[in-house]
Scaffold this motif. Sequence first.
Motif, mmCIF file in Angstrom:
data_model
loop_
_atom_site.group_PDB
_atom_site.id
_atom_site.type_symbol
_atom_site.label_atom_id
_atom_site.label_comp_id
_atom_site.label_asym_id
_atom_site.label_seq_id
_atom_site.Cartn_x
_atom_site.Cartn_y
_atom_site.Cartn_z
ATOM 1 N N GLN A 33 -60.057 59.330 16.697
ATOM 2 C CA GLN A 33 -61.385 58.710 16.769
ATOM 3 C C GLN A 33 -62.297 59.251 15.657
ATOM 4 O OE1 GLN A 33 -59.662 59.844 19.409
ATOM 5 N NE2 GLN A 33 -59.460 58.034 20.718
ATOM 6 N N GLY A 34 -62.246 60.565 15.431
ATOM 7 C CA GLY A 34 -63.041 61.143 14.354
ATOM 8 C C GLY A 34 -62.603 60.643 12.990
ATOM 9 N N ALA A 35 -61.292 60.513 12.799
ATOM 10 C CA ALA A 35 -60.779 60.011 11.521
ATOM 11 C C ALA A 35 -61.219 58.570 11.286
ATOM 12 C CB ALA A 35 -59.253 60.116 11.495
ATOM 13 N N LEU A 36 -61.167 57.742 12.333
ATOM 14 C CA LEU A 36 -61.595 56.350 12.197
ATOM 15 C C LEU A 36 -63.094 56.257 11.940
ATOM 16 C CD1 LEU A 36 -59.438 54.724 15.029
ATOM 17 C CD2 LEU A 36 -59.085 54.520 12.550
ATOM 18 N N ASP A 37 -63.870 57.150 12.550
ATOM 19 C CA ASP A 37 -65.306 57.195 12.257
ATOM 20 C C ASP A 37 -65.545 57.494 10.777
ATOM 21 O OD1 ASP A 37 -66.164 56.601 14.818
ATOM 22 O OD2 ASP A 37 -66.391 58.706 15.414
ATOM 23 N N MET A 38 -64.784 58.434 10.239
ATOM 24 C CA MET A 38 -64.937 58.786 8.826
ATOM 25 C C MET A 38 -64.539 57.627 7.912
ATOM 26 S SD MET A 38 -66.255 61.770 8.608
ATOM 27 C CE MET A 38 -65.927 62.232 6.907
ATOM 28 N N LEU A 39 -63.578 56.827 8.356
ATOM 29 C CA LEU A 39 -63.157 55.662 7.579
ATOM 30 C C LEU A 39 -64.109 54.480 7.741
ATOM 31 C CD1 LEU A 39 -59.296 55.654 8.283
ATOM 32 C CD2 LEU A 39 -60.396 56.128 6.082
ATOM 33 N N GLY A 40 -65.031 54.586 8.695
ATOM 34 C CA GLY A 40 -65.938 53.474 8.966
ATOM 35 C C GLY A 40 -65.234 52.300 9.609
ATOM 36 N N MET A 41 -64.204 52.579 10.410
ATOM 37 C CA MET A 41 -63.364 51.546 11.005
ATOM 38 C C MET A 41 -63.699 51.387 12.488
ATOM 39 S SD MET A 41 -60.726 49.489 10.304
ATOM 40 C CE MET A 41 -60.104 50.217 8.779
ATOM 41 N N PRO A 42 -64.236 50.247 12.917
ATOM 42 C CA PRO A 42 -64.513 50.044 14.339
ATOM 43 C C PRO A 42 -63.228 50.101 15.165
ATOM 44 C CG PRO A 42 -65.549 48.333 12.983
ATOM 45 C CD PRO A 42 -64.611 49.078 12.100
ATOM 46 N N TYR A 43 -63.319 50.680 16.354
ATOM 47 C CA TYR A 43 -62.127 50.813 17.194
ATOM 48 C C TYR A 43 -62.496 50.668 18.664
ATOM 49 C CZ TYR A 43 -63.895 55.661 17.451
ATOM 50 O OH TYR A 43 -64.691 56.775 17.613
ATOM 51 N N THR A 44 -61.512 50.297 19.462
ATOM 52 C CA THR A 44 -61.707 50.184 20.897
ATOM 53 C C THR A 44 -61.709 51.571 21.533
ATOM 54 O OG1 THR A 44 -59.333 49.964 21.237
ATOM 55 C CG2 THR A 44 -60.602 47.918 21.020
ATOM 56 N N GLY A 45 -62.330 51.649 22.695
ATOM 57 C CA GLY A 45 -62.277 52.880 23.463
ATOM 58 C C GLY A 45 -63.417 53.826 23.188
ATOM 59 N N CYS A 46 -63.303 54.997 23.788
ATOM 60 C CA CYS A 46 -64.351 56.006 23.712
ATOM 61 C C CYS A 46 -64.396 56.662 22.339
ATOM 62 C CB CYS A 46 -64.107 57.079 24.775
ATOM 63 S SG CYS A 46 -64.343 56.488 26.461
ATOM 64 N N GLY A 47 -65.548 57.266 22.042
ATOM 65 C CA GLY A 47 -65.723 57.991 20.794
ATOM 66 C C GLY A 47 -65.139 59.392 20.860
ATOM 67 N N VAL A 48 -65.503 60.195 19.875
ATOM 68 C CA VAL A 48 -64.913 61.536 19.731
ATOM 69 C C VAL A 48 -65.173 62.404 20.956
ATOM 70 C CG1 VAL A 48 -64.945 63.658 18.383
ATOM 71 C CG2 VAL A 48 -65.039 61.445 17.215
ATOM 72 N N MET A 49 -66.439 62.526 21.350
ATOM 73 C CA MET A 49 -66.782 63.455 22.432
ATOM 74 C C MET A 49 -66.140 63.041 23.752
ATOM 75 S SD MET A 49 -70.481 64.446 24.056
ATOM 76 C CE MET A 49 -70.650 62.822 24.823
ATOM 77 N N ALA A 50 -66.306 61.779 24.131
ATOM 78 C CA ALA A 50 -65.765 61.329 25.414
ATOM 79 C C ALA A 50 -64.245 61.407 25.435
ATOM 80 C CB ALA A 50 -66.230 59.904 25.698
ATOM 81 N N SER A 51 -63.608 61.096 24.297
ATOM 82 C CA SER A 51 -62.150 61.177 24.234
ATOM 83 C C SER A 51 -61.686 62.619 24.401
ATOM 84 C CB SER A 51 -61.649 60.607 22.908
ATOM 85 O OG SER A 51 -61.995 59.254 22.767
ATOM 86 N N ALA A 52 -62.360 63.545 23.702
ATOM 87 C CA ALA A 52 -61.977 64.959 23.792
ATOM 88 C C ALA A 52 -62.179 65.492 25.204
ATOM 89 C CB ALA A 52 -62.785 65.776 22.787
ATOM 90 N N LEU A 53 -63.300 65.147 25.817
ATOM 91 C CA LEU A 53 -63.570 65.614 27.174
ATOM 92 C C LEU A 53 -62.611 64.979 28.171
ATOM 93 C CD1 LEU A 53 -67.475 65.586 27.247
ATOM 94 C CD2 LEU A 53 -65.987 67.599 27.326
ATOM 95 N N GLY A 54 -62.388 63.668 28.037
ATOM 96 C CA GLY A 54 -61.524 62.988 28.979
ATOM 97 C C GLY A 54 -60.093 63.498 28.940
ATOM 98 N N MET A 55 -59.647 63.916 27.766
ATOM 99 C CA MET A 55 -58.282 64.438 27.636
ATOM 100 C C MET A 55 -58.164 65.839 28.238
ATOM 101 S SD MET A 55 -55.463 63.217 26.350
ATOM 102 C CE MET A 55 -53.876 63.958 26.661
ATOM 103 N N ASP A 56 -59.286 66.534 28.341
ATOM 104 C CA ASP A 56 -59.302 67.917 28.820
ATOM 105 C C ASP A 56 -59.741 67.929 30.286
ATOM 106 O OD1 ASP A 56 -59.915 70.612 29.402
ATOM 107 O OD2 ASP A 56 -60.349 71.024 27.296
ATOM 108 N N LYS A 57 -58.770 68.018 31.186
ATOM 109 C CA LYS A 57 -59.073 67.963 32.615
ATOM 110 C C LYS A 57 -59.996 69.094 33.047
ATOM 111 C CE LYS A 57 -54.599 65.808 33.732
ATOM 112 N NZ LYS A 57 -54.094 65.795 32.328
ATOM 113 N N LEU A 58 -59.855 70.266 32.428
ATOM 114 C CA LEU A 58 -60.700 71.397 32.804
ATOM 115 C C LEU A 58 -62.157 71.109 32.481
ATOM 116 C CD1 LEU A 58 -61.231 74.282 33.737
ATOM 117 C CD2 LEU A 58 -60.650 75.048 31.415
#
Length: 306
Positions: free
Chosen positions: A75-100
């Motif tokens: 997600q961060g790499a796509l943000d740097m490329l300026g490429m729109p993408y489906t799904g959550c952004g960097v923060m939500a993706s990182a948090l969602g992947m981390d159950k703790l």
Amino acid sequence: MKQYGKVAVVMGGTSSEREVSLMSGAGVLSALKSRGVDAHAFDPKDQPLSALKDEGFDRVFLILHGPGGEDGTIQGALDMLGMPYTGCGVMASALGMDKLRTKLIWRALGLPIPAFELLDEHSDFAAIEQQLGLPLFVKPATEGSSVGVTKVKAAGELKAAFEEARKYDRLVLAEAFVGGGEYTAPVLGDAVSGYTVLPMIKIEPATEFYDYQAKYFRDDTVYHCPCGLAPAQEAEIAELVKQAFWAIGGKSWGRVDFLMDEVGNPYLLEVNTAPGMTSHSLFPMGAKAVGMSYEDVVLKILDTTL
């Protein structure tokens, strides 16, 4: 379909969930093509992300699962490329992947979660078995699809379960068993336009628990949609699901899993920011219950990139 331009369906990758991602991606790609979208498969295992720009893609349907694809990295790499993408952004993706971290945020907001303990090699495993009770679940904090998960049913088994989960992640959780049923709630939208919770699904695996095989390959897992909850209770839980998704910064689409205890109290389990889209997957099942075909829901998700 010209509004979408050239669409990359980014699938595969290098995580332990590569096989599932390829299955999800194949379904998404077929759905987009059937609706006339100029969609193409793109596997970051085989090509650098810079090729998205070089090959003239306009947007990405991101259907990578697991670390590297669902944890904020791409997600961060796509943000740097300026490429729109489906799904959550960097923060939500990182948090969602981390159950703790997800559990810590939910607990801080007073949202209901099962009791849990963080394990390490110095943990008093016998004391934690006593504290959380048996059975209990042990899981890596940053894996998905039940990879590395063990149900501990007998005293003295917790340490071995910890060692198995530790193969996948340095952070390992022990979580109390909640035995009134497992459910999931698909979510569309964002905090600005509002969230829509699609009909919830009750999951009844034939296996010991809803493991990798039960999720993707077995045909004896039973899914109930409608889920069997009273309409008022389902509406109340939908509000809890919206709070849970909002708390991590969720947007576009996702799925919030929860458990019910024997007296009907819900407990948030985890959030999935890139849900599966295979023939066995739950998100399209919830969409179908409100009259949305698989193709409809794929386009609805792609619309969030516009």
